[in-house]
Scaffold this active site. Sequence first.
Site, PDB file in Angstrom:
ATOM      1  CG  HIS A 168       4.741 -28.259  -5.465  1.00 34.04           C
ATOM      2  ND1 HIS A 168       5.712 -27.881  -6.366  1.00 34.04           N
ATOM      3  CD2 HIS A 168       5.309 -29.206  -4.672  1.00 34.04           C
ATOM      4  CE1 HIS A 168       6.812 -28.577  -6.153  1.00 34.04           C
ATOM      5  NE2 HIS A 168       6.608 -29.391  -5.133  1.00 34.04           N
ATOM      6  N   GLY A 176       1.118 -31.348  -5.731  1.00 33.36           N
ATOM      7  CA  GLY A 176       2.333 -31.818  -5.071  1.00 33.36           C
ATOM      8  C   GLY A 176       2.266 -31.795  -3.557  1.00 33.36           C
ATOM      9  CG  HIS A 205      10.078 -31.523  -5.466  1.00 32.42           C
ATOM     10  ND1 HIS A 205      10.358 -32.016  -4.193  1.00 32.42           N
ATOM     11  CD2 HIS A 205       9.744 -32.593  -6.223  1.00 32.42           C
ATOM     12  CE1 HIS A 205      10.187 -33.334  -4.196  1.00 32.42           C
ATOM     13  NE2 HIS A 205       9.831 -33.715  -5.390  1.00 32.42           N
ATOM     14  CG  ASP A 292      12.258 -32.314  -0.704  1.00 36.17           C
ATOM     15  OD1 ASP A 292      11.143 -32.340  -1.256  1.00 36.17           O
ATOM     16  OD2 ASP A 292      12.982 -31.297  -0.703  1.00 36.17           O
ATOM     17  CE1 TYR A 331       9.109 -34.822   0.296  1.00 37.90           C
ATOM     18  CE2 TYR A 331       7.206 -35.167   1.711  1.00 37.90           C
ATOM     19  CZ  TYR A 331       7.833 -34.476   0.707  1.00 37.90           C
ATOM     20  OH  TYR A 331       7.204 -33.411   0.110  1.00 37.90           O
TER      21      TYR A 331
HETATM   22  C1  LIG Z   1       3.380 -37.334  -1.881  1.00 36.20           C
HETATM   23  C2  LIG Z   1       4.785 -36.814  -1.700  1.00 36.20           C
HETATM   24  C3  LIG Z   1       4.765 -35.419  -1.084  1.00 36.20           C
HETATM   25  C4  LIG Z   1       5.644 -37.752  -0.878  1.00 36.20           C
HETATM   26  N1  LIG Z   1       6.620 -38.244  -1.847  1.00 36.20           N
HETATM   27  C5  LIG Z   1       7.607 -39.287  -1.589  1.00 36.20           C
HETATM   28  C6  LIG Z   1       8.409 -39.022  -0.358  1.00 36.20           C
HETATM   29  C7  LIG Z   1       8.561 -40.343   0.338  1.00 36.20           C
HETATM   30  C8  LIG Z   1       7.713 -41.333  -0.347  1.00 36.20           C
HETATM   31  C9  LIG Z   1       6.904 -40.615  -1.364  1.00 36.20           C
HETATM   32  C10 LIG Z   1       6.494 -37.655  -3.034  1.00 36.20           C
HETATM   33  O1  LIG Z   1       7.189 -37.854  -4.022  1.00 36.20           O
HETATM   34  N2  LIG Z   1       5.474 -36.789  -2.998  1.00 36.20           N
HETATM   35  C11 LIG Z   1       5.021 -36.111  -4.144  1.00 36.20           C
HETATM   36  C12 LIG Z   1       4.142 -36.776  -4.993  1.00 36.20           C
HETATM   37  C13 LIG Z   1       3.678 -36.136  -6.131  1.00 36.20           C
HETATM   38  C14 LIG Z   1       4.079 -34.827  -6.415  1.00 36.20           C
HETATM   39  C15 LIG Z   1       4.951 -34.143  -5.548  1.00 36.20           C
HETATM   40  C16 LIG Z   1       5.450 -34.778  -4.420  1.00 36.20           C
HETATM   41  C17 LIG Z   1       6.430 -34.084  -3.530  1.00 36.20           C
HETATM   42  C18 LIG Z   1       6.585 -32.732  -3.574  1.00 36.20           C
HETATM   43  C19 LIG Z   1       7.563 -31.993  -2.756  1.00 36.20           C
HETATM   44  O2  LIG Z   1       8.183 -32.489  -1.839  1.00 36.20           O
HETATM   45  N3  LIG Z   1       7.743 -30.680  -3.073  1.00 36.20           N
HETATM   46  O3  LIG Z   1       8.637 -29.913  -2.393  1.00 36.20           O
HETATM   47 ZN   LIG Z   2      10.236 -31.118  -2.333  1.00 36.50          ZN
END
Ligand SMILES: CC1(C)CN(C2CCCC2)C(=O)N1c1ccccc1/C=C/C(=O)NO
Ligand SMILES: [Zn+2]
Length: 411
Positions: A168, A176, A205, A292, A331
């Site tokens: 990203h 991201g 993503h 993910d 994750y």
């Molecule tokens: C901060 C994390 C990366 C973690 N997370 C979750 C996982 C478990 C609990 C929160 C997200 O949704 N995230 C994000 C937040 C905002 C923007 C993007 C991402 C993830 C991007 C990605 O994986 N790209 O390949």
């Molecule tokens: Zn992802």
Amino acid sequence: DSANKIDRYSVSNFTSKNCLTESTAVVPDTRETTAGKFTVCYIYSPDLIERCDELHKIPMRASMVHSLIEAYGLLRHMQVISPTKATLEDMKQFHSEDYLNFLGKIADEDDDNVDEEAHQYGLGYDCPVYKGVYNLACLVSGATLKAADLLISLQARIIINWFGGWHHAKRDSAAGFCYVNDIVMGIQRLRQRFDRVLYVDLDLHHGDGVEDAFCTTNKVLTVSVHKHSPGFFPGTGSVTDVGVGKGKYYSVNIPLHDGIKDEQFVPLVCRILAHVKDRYKPEVVVCQCGADGIAGDPMESFNLTPVALMKCIYLLLSWNLPIMLLGGGGYHHANTARCWAYITGGVLGRKLACEIPDHKFLMEYGPDYELQIEVGNMKNHNSIEFLKRVYKQVTENISHIVQQEEEKTIQ
Ligand SMILES: CC1(C)CN(C2CCCC2)C(=O)N1c1ccccc1/C=C/C(=O)NO
Ligand SMILES: [Zn+2]
């Protein structure tokens, strides 16, 4: 002939035996993979792992991935290569000097008015400011640049770097949870020797940072398969997003809804990749293998098992091109380690015991302590009609890709 190859990759041809009946998770016959003939390089250093372990959203994930691969005895079958840190010059090939200087400034703890500026560089929230961020940037960039150098120097044909794949990050901002875009830097490095680079993004993503960097050129063809639905990050990557100017039709997007399973994912992605291969004739491949989208991930979006990613990677390996496999999202740390250990074993053509071997993180793999990941029972929002429509639109886009004459590579 790649069409009938696809049949070979239809789900029925691969069965990952149920653990209860088999002592090992079955991978396709070793003759299927090219790894038997070539050295597989594995990028690793204690420093790289420690820096990645510090990432606050995926604490200790890097150590879990590496420890499981080590516990399965796979390191002895690969050439383990320690990466060098990227220099400021290296990172300036993609990122702006302002952004990199700002990352460097964070490293000096005395500077405390960092917070206001931070937001203009996408820092804060999902990409928190922390002292080690510049050092992390140099290490993850250096790892993927090292992988590119190994492919360029023909020292190896298959490079694995589970600590890269930060798709990203933009030229002048983090995004991201990605601070620097190691993938863009690696592809730029590959372009010094290879005329046409294929980038494949299997993460949940959209690989927007990589697509943006190369959307105006036909020398890098990006394919991203991802969840695409209102409000889901990053929001880009619709099927009509095909690239611009000379790059028109060289950005390929496969947008999907929640709940997709191996049985639909594999034929769709592999048939599209086969079309891309036939039309574009890439000379080198970079594949981001974000985990993910695997069942059990807190993203709770796709319902894939590692077998789906493995089958797509087997298709890429069957082309006998130089290839780099990168990590990315993921994750559920134990499932991400399971996924990337399984892929590492598959690339090496080695069968892995179904039982997670004893090692430092064994307790994280309870209660089953098995390598297999069972699919969830979430609703699948991808109707057959929807998938057929996506496939039709994507293949129509790809049909515009024309044969290219060899051109001088950038010096
Ligand atoms: C901060 C994390 C990366 C973690 N997370 C979750 C996982 C478990 C609990 C929160 C997200 O949704 N995230 C994000 C937040 C905002 C923007 C993007 C991402 C993830 C991007 C990605 O994986 N790209 O390949
Ligand atoms: Zn992802």
